[in-house]
Design an enzyme around this catalytic site. Structure first.
Site, mmCIF file in Angstrom:
data_model
loop_
_atom_site.group_PDB
_atom_site.id
_atom_site.type_symbol
_atom_site.label_atom_id
_atom_site.label_comp_id
_atom_site.label_asym_id
_atom_site.label_seq_id
_atom_site.Cartn_x
_atom_site.Cartn_y
_atom_site.Cartn_z
ATOM 1 N N LYS A 142 0.900 -1.138 0.158
ATOM 2 C CA LYS A 142 -0.107 0.143 0.020
ATOM 3 C C LYS A 142 0.819 1.104 0.143
ATOM 4 O O LYS A 142 1.908 1.374 0.643
ATOM 5 C CB LYS A 142 -0.932 0.000 1.466
ATOM 6 N N SER A 194 -9.994 1.797 2.787
ATOM 7 C CA SER A 194 -8.898 2.754 1.906
ATOM 8 C C SER A 194 -7.933 1.625 1.102
ATOM 9 O O SER A 194 -7.218 2.156 0.134
ATOM 10 C CB SER A 194 -8.285 3.608 2.866
ATOM 11 N N SER A 214 -9.990 -0.478 7.046
ATOM 12 C CA SER A 214 -9.503 -0.533 5.520
ATOM 13 C C SER A 214 -8.873 -1.640 4.781
ATOM 14 O O SER A 214 -8.592 -1.714 3.630
ATOM 15 C CB SER A 214 -8.475 0.688 5.598
HETATM 16 N N1 GLN Z 1 -13.421 3.731 6.550
HETATM 17 C C1 GLN Z 1 -12.540 4.490 7.487
HETATM 18 C C2 GLN Z 1 -12.493 5.910 7.318
HETATM 19 O O1 GLN Z 1 -12.678 6.573 6.496
HETATM 20 C C3 GLN Z 1 -11.418 3.650 7.891
HETATM 21 C C4 GLN Z 1 -10.244 3.855 7.198
HETATM 22 C C5 GLN Z 1 -9.149 3.129 7.583
HETATM 23 O O2 GLN Z 1 -9.189 2.122 8.112
HETATM 24 N N2 GLN Z 1 -7.970 3.616 7.228
HETATM 25 O O3 GLN Z 1 -11.771 6.384 8.121
#
Ligand code: GLN
Length: 473
Positions: free
Chosen positions: A75, A150, A174
């Site tokens: 990532k 994400s 995410s």
């Molecule tokens: N969807 C969540 C957010 O927008 C989780 C994001 C994450 O785990 N980086 O914060």
């Protein structure tokens, strides 16, 4: 002929070990798959030119590491020395990492090689990978839909067979929600068992490196490699303090009534029922648990995360990292660099966090959220101590939605309904591919475990994961 859509690390290691294939050949196969698919899917935002050189070195060195010669995707928020890393943001578009993240050092020691960096929502804020500076990633099962986020780039890359395994990160879901959307395994470790050194900070008390893999076994392999002790991360828990009592999973906590009563997709409700029936048939006792913590978690998370993010992202000031917009004085430089470098969702959360931490409001917002956080954590501890050995929930309230299909920030935050409490408490959790809806869109289920039961929940997941190749083409 290698089918990259289904090849696991374990199988690839067998082929490499038997000399049926070299790492160079294997890497070439994946590079060809990337060549065919990445133009449309945009899972990788950069392919490393030295991937084949690394494979050639692996072939010559004859190493015995458990990932020897295995190509991986990483990532865009995890540092590899000498490579670009930008957290999907314009503000870091030209940033080159000056050191290896701890997890990268460990993967290199185990013999893995890196094929490229994967797309993500900017700084990990989002559930669709649409907020990346590099454009959205598409879901390999249906390219008109998002891959989740994400870590959507990592999930799409693994699901489409561009790479056997990838690292993601997981601050509020995410790694798990994109795994659910793409039909693969997404694992979030116990907080403190995987070093965060070299993972760009979003919300430090919630962040962990995650693993996106084809199977729970593969995720387990990678977790074993990356979960070594790191004295340079103050939140990393020494091995001697990681409780290892391996408890068998018998009693399973469930949210049957809660799931049935929530405004979530009917296909997800059905899938959850099917999962609970399968668990019961396998001899597990199902225990209805208190669901208040799932209701509270969204409010708690969307105060704590912006607070920590507003502080962590203050370092991007145009002086030390990445983008610098030149204006007449220093204050203007800060202001214009940040205004031009950050996207809308990042700005929204910085404003929210700065406000919640400001004098006069800190106790009312941040203080209160932290107090609730302690309650949520205590509830999990009590549940695992007294009532259940694991808890199962759907991973996400819907299957993959259309690109552009969610325009309201609040609606996007509802994607995190089931995933957030896990990060708030710091317990481990895996999303397994379970079934699909009528249109063939994957639906994942979450298995949540007690602290340090990472290997146990992954072993448990092995029994229930359904490894259907979900990809349409
Ligand atoms: N969807 C969540 C957010 O927008 C989780 C994001 C994450 O785990 N980086 O914060």
């Amino acid at each position: 002929m290698i089918d990259t859509d289904s090849l696991t690390i374990t199988e690839a290691r067998k082929l490499l070990g038997a000399g049926t294939i070299t790492s160079s050949e294997l890497t070439q196969v994946y590079l060809e798959e990337i060549e065919r698919e990445n133009g449309e899917l945009n899972a990788f935002i950069e392919i490393y030119e030295d991937a084949l050189d690394s494979a050639a070195i692996a072939d010559k060195s004859n190493g015995s590491g458990v990932l020897h010669g295995i190509p991986m995707g990483i990532k865009d928020n995890i540092l590899i020395e000498g490579k670009h890393a930008s957290s999907g943001s314009k503000i870091l578009k030209d940033y080159v990492a000056s050191y290896d993240a701890h997890v990268i050092t460990e993967l290199k020691k185990a013999g893995a090689l890196f094929i490229g960096r994967t797309n993500m929502d900017e700084f990990g804020m989002g559930s669709s990978t649409e907020s990346s500076h590099y454009g959205p990633t598409k879901n390999p099962v249906d390219p008109t839909r998002v891959p989740g986020g994400s870590s959507g780039g990592s999930a799409a890359a693994v699901a489409s067979g561009m790479v056997p395994v990838a690292l993601g990160s997981d601050t509020g879901g995410s790694s798990r929600q994109p795994a659910s959307f793409c039909g693969i395994v997404g694992f979030k470790p116990t907080y403190g068992t995987v070093s965060r050194r070299g993972l760009m900070a979003l919300a430090s008390s919630l962040d962990q490196v995650g693993v996106l893999a084809k199977t729970c076994n593969d995720a387990n392999l990678v977790y074993t490699v990356i979960s070594t002790e790191d004295q340079f991360d103050a939140t990393n828990i020494p091995m001697s303090e990681r409780a290892t009592t391996k408890k068998e999973i018998k009693k399973v906590g469930v949210l049957r009534n809660f799931v049935a009563s929530q405004n979530i997709d009917a296909s997800v409700k059905d899938a959850y029922e099917k999962f609970l029936n399968e668990l019961e048939a396998a001899g597990h006792e199902l225990v209805e648990i208190d669901t208040q913590l799932f209701v509270d978690a969204i409010s708690v998370y969307y105060i704590i995360l912006p607070c920590e993010a507003s502080s962590n992202l203050a370092r991007y000031d145009g002086v030390r990292f990445g983008l610098r917009e030149d204006y007449v004085d220093l204050l203007e430089q800060y202001v214009y660099t940040r205004a031009s470098g950050f996207g809308d969702e990042v700005v929204r959360r910085i404003l929210l966090g700065t406000f919640s931490l400001s004098a006069g409001y800190k106790d009312a917002y941040y203080g209160k959220a932290n107090a609730k956080r302690q309650e949520i954590t205590a509830t999990f501890r009590k549940l695992f101590a007294e009532q259940v050995d694991a808890i199962v929930t759907p991973t996400a309230p819907t299957p993959a939605f259309k690109i552009g299909g969610i325009s309201s920030a609040l609606e996007m935050y509802m994607q995190d309904l089931f995933t957030l409490p896990i990060n708030i408490a710091g317990v481990p959790c895996v999303s397994i591919p379970y079934t699909h809806d009528e249109a063939g869109l994957p639906i994942g289920m979450q298995i949540i475990g007690d602290y340090f039961s990472d290997h146990t929940i992954l072993d448990f997941g092995t029994k229930f994961e359904k490894l259907t190749p979900f990809k349409q083409s």
